[in-house]
Design a protein around this motif. Structure first.
Motif, PDB file in Angstrom:
ATOM      1  N   PRO A  64       0.786  -1.243   0.000  1.00  0.00           N
ATOM      2  CA  PRO A  64       0.000   0.000   0.000  1.00  0.00           C
ATOM      3  C   PRO A  64       0.816   1.291   0.000  1.00  0.00           C
ATOM      4  N   PRO A  65       1.864   1.428   0.841  1.00  0.00           N
ATOM      5  CA  PRO A  65       2.642   2.666   0.742  1.00  0.00           C
ATOM      6  C   PRO A  65       3.265   2.870  -0.635  1.00  0.00           C
ATOM      7  N   ILE A  66       3.733   1.771  -1.246  1.00  0.00           N
ATOM      8  CA  ILE A  66       4.280   1.865  -2.602  1.00  0.00           C
ATOM      9  C   ILE A  66       3.179   2.277  -3.569  1.00  0.00           C
ATOM     10  N   GLY A  67       1.988   1.680  -3.397  1.00  0.00           N
ATOM     11  CA  GLY A  67       0.854   2.027  -4.251  1.00  0.00           C
ATOM     12  C   GLY A  67       0.475   3.488  -4.121  1.00  0.00           C
ATOM     13  N   GLY A  68       0.428   3.999  -2.879  1.00  0.00           N
ATOM     14  CA  GLY A  68       0.107   5.406  -2.675  1.00  0.00           C
ATOM     15  C   GLY A  68       1.129   6.320  -3.329  1.00  0.00           C
ATOM     16  N   PHE A  69       2.411   5.958  -3.224  1.00  0.00           N
ATOM     17  CA  PHE A  69       3.474   6.752  -3.852  1.00  0.00           C
ATOM     18  C   PHE A  69       3.337   6.727  -5.374  1.00  0.00           C
ATOM     19  N   LEU A  70       3.096   5.532  -5.944  1.00  0.00           N
ATOM     20  CA  LEU A  70       2.985   5.414  -7.399  1.00  0.00           C
ATOM     21  C   LEU A  70       1.777   6.162  -7.943  1.00  0.00           C
ATOM     22  N   VAL A  71       0.640   6.093  -7.211  1.00  0.00           N
ATOM     23  CA  VAL A  71      -0.547   6.825  -7.650  1.00  0.00           C
ATOM     24  C   VAL A  71      -0.266   8.322  -7.679  1.00  0.00           C
ATOM     25  N   ALA A  72       0.417   8.816  -6.638  1.00  0.00           N
ATOM     26  CA  ALA A  72       0.681  10.250  -6.523  1.00  0.00           C
ATOM     27  C   ALA A  72       1.664  10.742  -7.585  1.00  0.00           C
ATOM     28  N   TYR A  73       2.678   9.937  -7.903  1.00  0.00           N
ATOM     29  CA  TYR A  73       3.767  10.434  -8.751  1.00  0.00           C
ATOM     30  C   TYR A  73       3.844   9.780 -10.133  1.00  0.00           C
ATOM     31  N   ALA A  74       3.122   8.676 -10.347  1.00  0.00           N
ATOM     32  CA  ALA A  74       3.180   8.019 -11.658  1.00  0.00           C
ATOM     33  C   ALA A  74       1.796   7.739 -12.245  1.00  0.00           C
TER      34      ALA A  74
END
Length: 397
Positions: free
Chosen positions: A144-154
């Motif tokens: 989930p933290p990786i997913g949140g980062f990817l949604v925000a920046y990619a």
């Protein structure tokens, strides 16, 4: 090989889960439609998983798992393509969620029953189940933290692409495994008669019935809170996709801790009492999270909720698989899977409807209190569970 493949693939599932929830809420700003997508992805389990459990006792499990994992991979890559080309819409998401739900409904009982094929001694089964849960919840913590980062920046498309590619690892690991030759059963009973036989066995066996009822109720009114996490992140805590990733990661951190604690248990004598404690922790933690409007309190509450949640379901799964006839394993595993996968979407759609009327926090505070009440109901039956476990252990001597 199983661990390696799953450790690569499972975080991708949680990355996609974050992206799916955020995408739907970004497109619609509707808690109800979040519930609809959750319903579409999980309702196939209600109808298909019991039948899949019958076949899990009859056909080769590894080949079936390769097929279901391949379908999930194709679905994730399709969604990534639709987002990249800007053709994505809520109806497409719902249909894709349902297709993936069908694959998961078949995959789940086969995957749980497949654990037996990978161990040489049945005495190791409780630890194998706990380790499987540890692996799953490690992904819940990491993804989930990786997913949140990817949604925000990619963007969401990258999340779906990442998940689709991650399935390659689990498919290769399944192909490379060296297992005993599969022995096809020659039972001439019809699938539906065997399905009914499994239901009757579960109903007439008191300890199985109590455990399954507990799982059904908690799944129906407790687990759907996860579908509404984007609402908490955006509207209640005034955050963004990274906030959603942090919240889901906190839930995963508690779940991972619980799974590790359970994996280190050398026996199952205390499991009936552990189930009671974990049910109280789940209901209590969820109630605090529901009422909280402060990020740090919400994180702490979700850690407690995740800890109680994973121990509750993993311990119930362990007792169900330990105290079951071998010929009924696939069917009882399917009932377990149907109980938490099949009733959760019904709860999602019901809670989504009620939320539109009285608000999300009011709805989930009521259901959290009901989870505490069902834990008290289980306490009244604790003695019969302990007696059944003692009888089983005496029969094995």
């Amino acid at each position: 090989m199983f661990f390696l493949g799953q450790l690569i693939s499972l975080p991708g599932n949680w990355i996609q889960s974050i992206a799916m929830g955020w995408l739907v809420f970004r497109l619609t700003d509707s808690a109800f439609l979040l519930g609809v997508v959750g319903f579409a992805s999980q309702i196939p389990a209600f109808f298909i998983t019991p039948l899949a459990g019958v076949y899990a006792d009859k056909i080769e499990r590894r080949k079936t798992l390769i097929i279901t994992q391949s379908v999930s991979m194709i679905t994730a890559l399709f969604l990534a393509f639709m987002i990249f080309t800007d053709y994505i819409s809520v109806p497409i998401i719902i249909v894709a969620a349902m297709v993936n739900g069908v694959a998961n409904a078949i995959d789940n009982p086969f995957r749980h029953a497949f654990l037996v094929n990978m161990i040489d001694n049945r005495i190791d089964l409780p630890n194998a189940i706990a380790l499987n849960s540890t692996m799953y919840n490690s992904a819940r913590f990491i993804g989930p933290p990786i997913g949140g980062f990817l949604v925000a920046y990619a963007g969401e498309a990258v999340c779906f692409l990442t998940n689709g590619l991650s399935y390659i690892a689990v498919i290769i690991s399944l192909i490379m495994m060296k297992l005993k030759a599969f022995e096809k059963q020659t039972d001439e009973k019809s699938v539906f008669s065997e399905l009914f036989e499994g239901f009757r066995y579960a109903y007439e066996t008191a300890h199985l019935r109590i455990l399954i009822i507990l799982i059904v109720v908690v799944s129906l009114i407790g687990l759907p809170f996860q579908v509404f996490m984007p609402v908490f992140a955006k509207n209640i805590l005034q955050g963004d996709s990274q906030t959603l990733g942090i919240l889901t990661g906190a839930l995963g951190a508690g779940a991972l801790t619980g799974a590790l604690v359970l994996a280190n248990k050398s026996g199952i004598n205390r499991f009936p009492t552990i189930i009671l404690t974990s049910a109280l922790m789940f209901g209590g933690g969820l109630l605090i999270f529901t009422l909280s409007e402060a990020l740090y309190i919400s994180i702490a509450a979700l850690i407690v909720t995740g800890f109680g949640m994973v121990i509750l379901f993993a311990a119930c799964n362990t007792l169900l698989q330990t105290m079951v006839r071998e010929t009924m394993r696939g069917r009882i595993v399917s009932l377990y899977s149907m109980s938490f996968m099949g009733f959760t979407p019904i709860g999602s759609i019901l809670l989504g409807t009620v939320t539109e009327l009285i608000g999300l926090q009011n709805t989930l505070s009521i259901t959290s209190a009901l989870c505490l009440i069902v834990a008290i109901w289980y306490y009244k039956h604790l003695g019969s569970i302990k007696t059944a476990l003692i009888d089983y252990q005496n029969a094995q001597k």
